[in-house]
Design a protein around this motif. Structure first.
Motif, PDB file in Angstrom:
ATOM      1  N   LYS A 149      -2.515  -0.825   6.612  1.00 36.93           N
ATOM      2  CA  LYS A 149      -1.495  -1.448   5.745  1.00 36.93           C
ATOM      3  C   LYS A 149      -0.069  -1.116   6.194  1.00 36.93           C
ATOM      4  N   ASP A 196       2.543  -6.080   5.442  1.00 38.23           N
ATOM      5  CA  ASP A 196       1.851  -6.981   4.516  1.00 38.23           C
ATOM      6  C   ASP A 196       1.460  -8.265   5.254  1.00 38.23           C
ATOM      7  N   GLU A 197       0.573  -9.041   4.655  1.00 33.62           N
ATOM      8  CA  GLU A 197       0.044 -10.263   5.289  1.00 33.62           C
ATOM      9  C   GLU A 197       1.154 -11.233   5.658  1.00 33.62           C
ATOM     10  N   ILE A 234      -3.213  -4.111   9.611  1.00 32.84           N
ATOM     11  CA  ILE A 234      -2.925  -4.699   8.300  1.00 32.84           C
ATOM     12  C   ILE A 234      -3.979  -4.306   7.267  1.00 32.84           C
ATOM     13  N   ARG A 235      -5.245  -4.550   7.557  1.00 37.21           N
ATOM     14  CA  ARG A 235      -6.285  -4.293   6.563  1.00 37.21           C
ATOM     15  C   ARG A 235      -6.579  -2.806   6.392  1.00 37.21           C
TER      16      ARG A 235
END
Length: 396
Positions: free
Chosen positions: A46, A49-50, A42-43
């Motif tokens: 990507k 999305d969160e 995720i970070r």
């Protein structure tokens, strides 16, 4: 057309490479794995999305099976389709599978089942599961009703020593939760969009339930070979709620009474599994290797993870609708509370009864527990300390 295939192949190789990196470095159990996934998928990359990641994690906690492995499969599916989910599983699982199978061959080749460090590994398992019970209890049984349900599940598990008891307890707990929390308002939850058709999802769900029903019938009919092992591990993977540690009582009742693996070797392998990165479910590879060599290791591992793959593919297209139902949420509250009780029962039998045999054993459990809970040392340190402690106990 060629560019499209090349792009898809590149995505699959990327999924395999990143998941293998995670399989080599993700220590600390399912909760820690989700942290590693968040950082990498995720970070840094990507890929999701969160909001979608949070929704996927919620789905994987709802379904039976290894939570972190299901999250990895789900991200792989979103990134590279059904093959992407397979690549994510292979990469994340392979390192710990290889390590545990090698450990199984070491155990067989040296006949070291009664060595002091093996006893130390059994004591490590006591400390690890006690920590899991404490953490899960605080999260999943925060009130009187859920704690009562957990104790009831533990009581039934201890008194009714049967494979069938696990199924009955989970169904009963789900029904109690559904009734007890029937007036609870449904939580507001986000949608999750995944590239899986409902037709494929339905086929996977039918296959999941068909195997769960047909495999025991074929086994009961007397079909031998590898089918009994596949059935045992597939059924275990289908019934585990609440995290990897809950496989302990389920697998113990499948492999020890049948004579596939001795109680000593079972608990030693479970202790060793704490020292390596990746999913705890690869403990099945160790058990399969002990019972049937390299072929047994592959069959046991494929069987225990197959339900998770079928369920994650089958549930994704329907999840946004189902999980907003207060009845489903209530049933899961009940099941999660029962999971704590089942794990609490396993902490006593077989762990405590076979590992803590003298005051020195109990002292080592206390030392390992405080190192794990209050010093927050990594699991491999706990395992090394436990093995060394077992040797010292044997010497003195």
């Amino acid at each position: 057309m060629g560019d499209k295939h090349e792009s898809k192949l590149k995505a699959l190789i990327e999924v395999l490479a990143v998941s293998t990196k995670l399989g080599l470095t993700s220590f600390g159990g399912p909760v820690a794995h989700l942290g590693y996934f968040h950082e990498e998928y995720i970070r840094r990359r990507k890929w999701l999305d969160e909001r979608s990641y949070a929704d996927l994690v919620a789905l994987c906690h709802f379904l039976p099976g290894p939570a972190s492995s299901k999250v990895g499969m789900g991200i792989g599916i979103i990134r590279g389709g059904l093959l992407g989910g397979l690549m994510a599983w292979i990469g994340f699982t392979m390192p710990s599978f290889i390590a545990l199978v090698l450990f199984a061959f070491l155990m067989q080749g040296l006949d070291i089942g009664s060595a002091g460090w093996i006893h130390g590994l059994k004591i490590v398992a006591v400390a690890i599961v006690a920590h899991a019970v404490l953490g899960m209890g605080q999260k999943l049984t925060p009130d009187r009703n859920r704690m009562t349900l957990a104790i009831a599940a533990a009581t039934v598990t201890l008194i009714w020593q049967s494979v069938l008891s696990q199924v009955v307890i989970m169904i009963a707990a789900g029904l109690v939760g559904l009734w007890m929390y029937r007036k609870m308002p449904a939580s507001e939850l986000p949608d999750l969009h995944v590239p899986v058709s409902r037709k494929v999802a339905i086929i996977c769900l039918i296959l999941f339930f068909a195997l769960l029903l047909v495999l025991p019938l074929l086994r009961h009919a007397g079909i031998a070979g590898w089918l009994p092992m596949f059935d045992s591990f597939y059924r275990t993977g289908s019934l585990v709620f609440g995290g990897g540690h809950v496989i302990l009582p389920l697998l113990e009742r499948e492999v020890v009474p049948t004579g596939w693996v001795s109680q000593e070797n079972f608990l030693a392998g479970y202790g060793a599994a704490q020292a390596i990165p990746g999913p705890l479910f690869t403990f099945a590879g160790y058990l399969g290797a002990m019972a049937g060599g390299a072929v047994g290791a592959v069959i046991a591992t494929m069987a225990i993870f197959l339900p998770a793959y079928l369920l994650i593919v089958g549930a994704l297209p329907f999840w946004s609708i189902l999980r907003k139902s207060p009845r489903i949420q209530g049933a899961m509250i009940g099941i999660n509370a029962a999971v704590v009780g089942v794990l609490l029962a396993a902490l006593y039998n077989p762990l405590w009864t076979t590992a803590v045999l003298a005051p020195a054993d109990f002292a080592l459990v206390l030392i390992l527990f405080i190192m794990l809970v209050f010093w927050k040392l990594p699991p491999w340190v706990i395992v090394v300390t436990g093995a060394a402690g077992g040797v010292m106990i044997e010497l003195f």
